[in-house]
Write a protein that holds these residues in place. Structure first.
Motif, short mmCIF file in Angstrom:
data_model
loop_
_atom_site.label_atom_id
_atom_site.label_comp_id
_atom_site.label_asym_id
_atom_site.label_seq_id
_atom_site.Cartn_x
_atom_site.Cartn_y
_atom_site.Cartn_z
N GLY A 60 0.47 35.01 14.69
CA GLY A 60 0.12 35.15 16.10
C GLY A 60 0.40 33.88 16.88
O GLY A 60 1.00 33.91 17.95
N ALA A 64 3.03 33.43 19.75
CA ALA A 64 2.41 33.28 21.07
C ALA A 64 2.92 32.03 21.80
O ALA A 64 3.10 32.06 23.02
N SER A 85 1.38 42.65 26.03
CA SER A 85 0.40 42.28 25.00
C SER A 85 -0.96 42.93 25.28
O SER A 85 -1.66 43.32 24.35
N THR A 86 -1.31 43.08 26.56
CA THR A 86 -2.57 43.76 26.86
C THR A 86 -2.47 45.24 26.49
O THR A 86 -3.42 45.82 25.96
N TYR A 89 -3.03 45.66 22.93
CA TYR A 89 -4.43 45.44 22.59
C TYR A 89 -5.25 46.71 22.80
O TYR A 89 -6.25 46.93 22.14
N LEU A 117 -0.39 41.10 16.22
CA LEU A 117 -0.16 41.64 17.56
C LEU A 117 -1.46 41.59 18.39
O LEU A 117 -1.44 41.29 19.58
N TYR A 118 -2.59 41.89 17.70
CA TYR A 118 -3.87 41.81 18.41
C TYR A 118 -4.20 40.37 18.80
O TYR A 118 -4.65 40.10 19.90
N LEU A 120 -2.24 38.05 19.30
CA LEU A 120 -1.28 37.60 20.31
C LEU A 120 -1.85 37.65 21.73
O LEU A 120 -1.71 36.70 22.50
N THR A 121 -2.49 38.77 22.07
CA THR A 121 -3.02 38.94 23.42
C THR A 121 -3.94 37.79 23.79
O THR A 121 -3.80 37.16 24.83
N VAL A 124 -1.90 34.23 23.73
CA VAL A 124 -0.98 33.96 24.83
C VAL A 124 -1.77 33.59 26.09
O VAL A 124 -1.46 32.61 26.78
#
Lengths: 241, 254
Positions: A60, A64, A85-86, A89, A117-118, A120-121, A124
């Motif tokens: 992540g 990110a 990314s949202t 999520y 991926l989770y 990441l939100t 970032v």
């Protein structure tokens, strides 16, 4: 393998005296015997859990950082990066893993990528906020000292963004520890495997042990990050005191 | 990639949608669970959090509940509730087996974002606005209802929106403990190595999640005091000005 050995060995010892606290008859929530007898199984699950969590968080962070830098450099990309990314999520974790399976198969990779991926939100956003929080005059003086963009980023911006980034990292790590359990859907859930096995066999000691270990792991990793942050940002200590 | 073909076949087969145990029924179950849990959480959490925010106390507790909640895996909590004797072993009306356990877990998970956001929202109403309201002779109750609440509303709603999405996501996990909802399609597919079915369930769940998020975003936009302008803090030259403008828009949108 170890599970079979342990399961086979235990009844022969205990059946003679009295049912152990994790036998079918008693099925207690807290059972130290269980923890001792199944030590290796629990340890394996814990190690898998830690490995998946760390791999996901590291992945992540690695993804990110460039995304955050790109989004800051090109404001047009920012809405897109944050939006995608949202959106990711929003997708429930139990749905995300199956969606990845056609590409990654039933492997730990599926879980790691999904959890990354989770993370990441959160990451970032934290990185963008952290970089924005660096005061303009500090950047000016950096440039005045003859720092190029790369050196400015590495020596001034990233260190100063660290407190905010680390706050995001804490959130991401703690929720990744919790979410890893869902990976038991594809058989790579670390402690989650113990939990799902505990549910299907109605085995309370295993269930509670795994659940407690999950929370303990989350707290331990959180503390590690806090300590790391204090070590990496010695200048914030004087301000707070 | 045959999995994708299987998935499409599963999704387009009407028989998989209709009837008992069909996807429409499961979708209904999950929506029912989500809405019920959210309503209970709002009914329980919102008044407490708003009142604490009004008093300006208990914030430490509110924020920390949310952080501790994050560390507890949903799956673990669900598993504990299902395995414990009292809730969920029997069927609970339309909520199905394990329904009560799921409902309890979902409500608990909906509380943190609702409480944290509502508390912070009321606390973040600018102090000069509150002082102006007091100066106009408003009582504590009037100040709360006519000034603090309208100004806090957008953030409060964003907390509920967050909770909605989380609850929907968590309701899927209920299937791991044989609970109701669309997660059933996913887990069934995986446990019977029918990955096309699992993927079909995932697609439907993800699609509904995005739809819910979109609807919630619309609601949130509707309650924003100043729809397309600078943030509320810049709306008026003084506290009184933007309190009244917020109240005005609130009334017109209601």
């Amino acid at each position: 393998m170890t599970l079979l050995v342990a399961a086979a060995a235990v009844p022969s010892v205990d059946a003679a005296s009295q049912p152990s606290c994790y036998s079918r008859l008693v099925n207690e929530w807290f059972c130290l015997d269980y923890v001792q007898d199944r030590q290796s199984q629990i340890l394996d699950a814990l190690l898998q859990h830690v490995a998946i969590t760390l791999a996901a968080v590291v992945l992540g962070v690695v993804v990110a950082l460039p995304l955050a830098l790109l989004a800051r450099r090109f404001p047009r990309l920012e809405t897109g990066v944050l939006g995608v990314s949202t959106g990711l999520y929003t997708v429930p974790s139990l749905a995300l893993f199956p969606l990845l399976v056609p590409f990654t198969g039933l492997s730990p990779v599926t879980v790691v990528i999904g959890l990354a991926l989770y993370a990441l939100t959160v990451l970032v956003r934290a990185m963008l906020e952290g970089l924005r929080a660096v005061p303009e005059d500090v950047l000016e003086s950096g440039r005045g000292l003859g720092y190029g963009p790369t050196r400015l980023l590495l020596k001034v911006e990233l260190p100063l963004a660290l407190p905010v980034v680390m706050a995001g990292l804490r959130v991401a790590t703690v929720s990744t520890v919790a979410l890893t359990t869902v990976g038991s859907l594809v058989a790579y859930g670390g402690l989650g495997n113990l939990i799902s096995e505990g549910v299907s066999t109605d085995f309370r000691a295993q269930l509670l042990t795994a659940a407690v270990l999950c929370v303990v792991l989350a707290v331990v990793l959180d503390v590690v990050i806090v300590v790391l942050q204090r070590l990496l940002t010695p200048w914030t200590r004087g301000v707070r005191a | 990639m045959t999995v994708l073909v299987d998935m499409w076949a599963y999704l387009t087969d009407g028989g998989n949608w209709s009837g008992s145990g069909g996807m429409l029924q499961l979708l209904g179950q999950q929506l029912l669970l989500t809405v019920t849990a959210l309503l209970v959480a709002v009914a329980v959490g919102l008044p407490v959090a708003l009142w604490l925010g009004h008093l300006g106390r208990g914030g430490f507790l509110a924020i920390n509940i949310s952080n501790v909640g994050r560390a507890v895996p949903t799956f673990a909590l669900l598993a504990l509730l299902v395995t414990a004797d009292f809730p969920g072993t029997d069927t609970l009306g339309p909520y199905g087996r394990a329904g009560l356990a799921t409902l309890i877990a979902l409500t608990l998970f909906a509380l943190p974002p609702i409480i944290t956001n509502a508390y912070v929202a009321v606390r973040e109403v600018p102090a000069d606005v509150v002082q102006a309201a007091t100066g106009m002779g408003m009582s504590g109750r009037q100040r709360f209802v006519r000034v603090e609440l309208p100004l806090a509303l957008p953030l409060v709603v964003s907390g509920v929106r967050l909770a909605l999405v989380q609850v929907w996501a968590t309701a899927t996990i209920a299937a791991l403990v044989a609970g109701p909802g669309l997660g059933r399609v996913i887990t069934d597919g995986f446990f019977r190595t029918d990955y096309g079915k699992g993927l079909a369930g995932a697609v439907v769940v993800a699609a509904v999640a995005l739809v819910l998020e979109g609807l919630a975003a619309l609601v949130q936009r509707a309650v924003r005091p100043v729809p397309t302008g600078p943030p509320a803090g810049d709306a008026g030259p003084d506290g009184h000005g933007h309190a009244s403008s917020a109240a005005g828009v609130e009334a017109s949108s209601a």
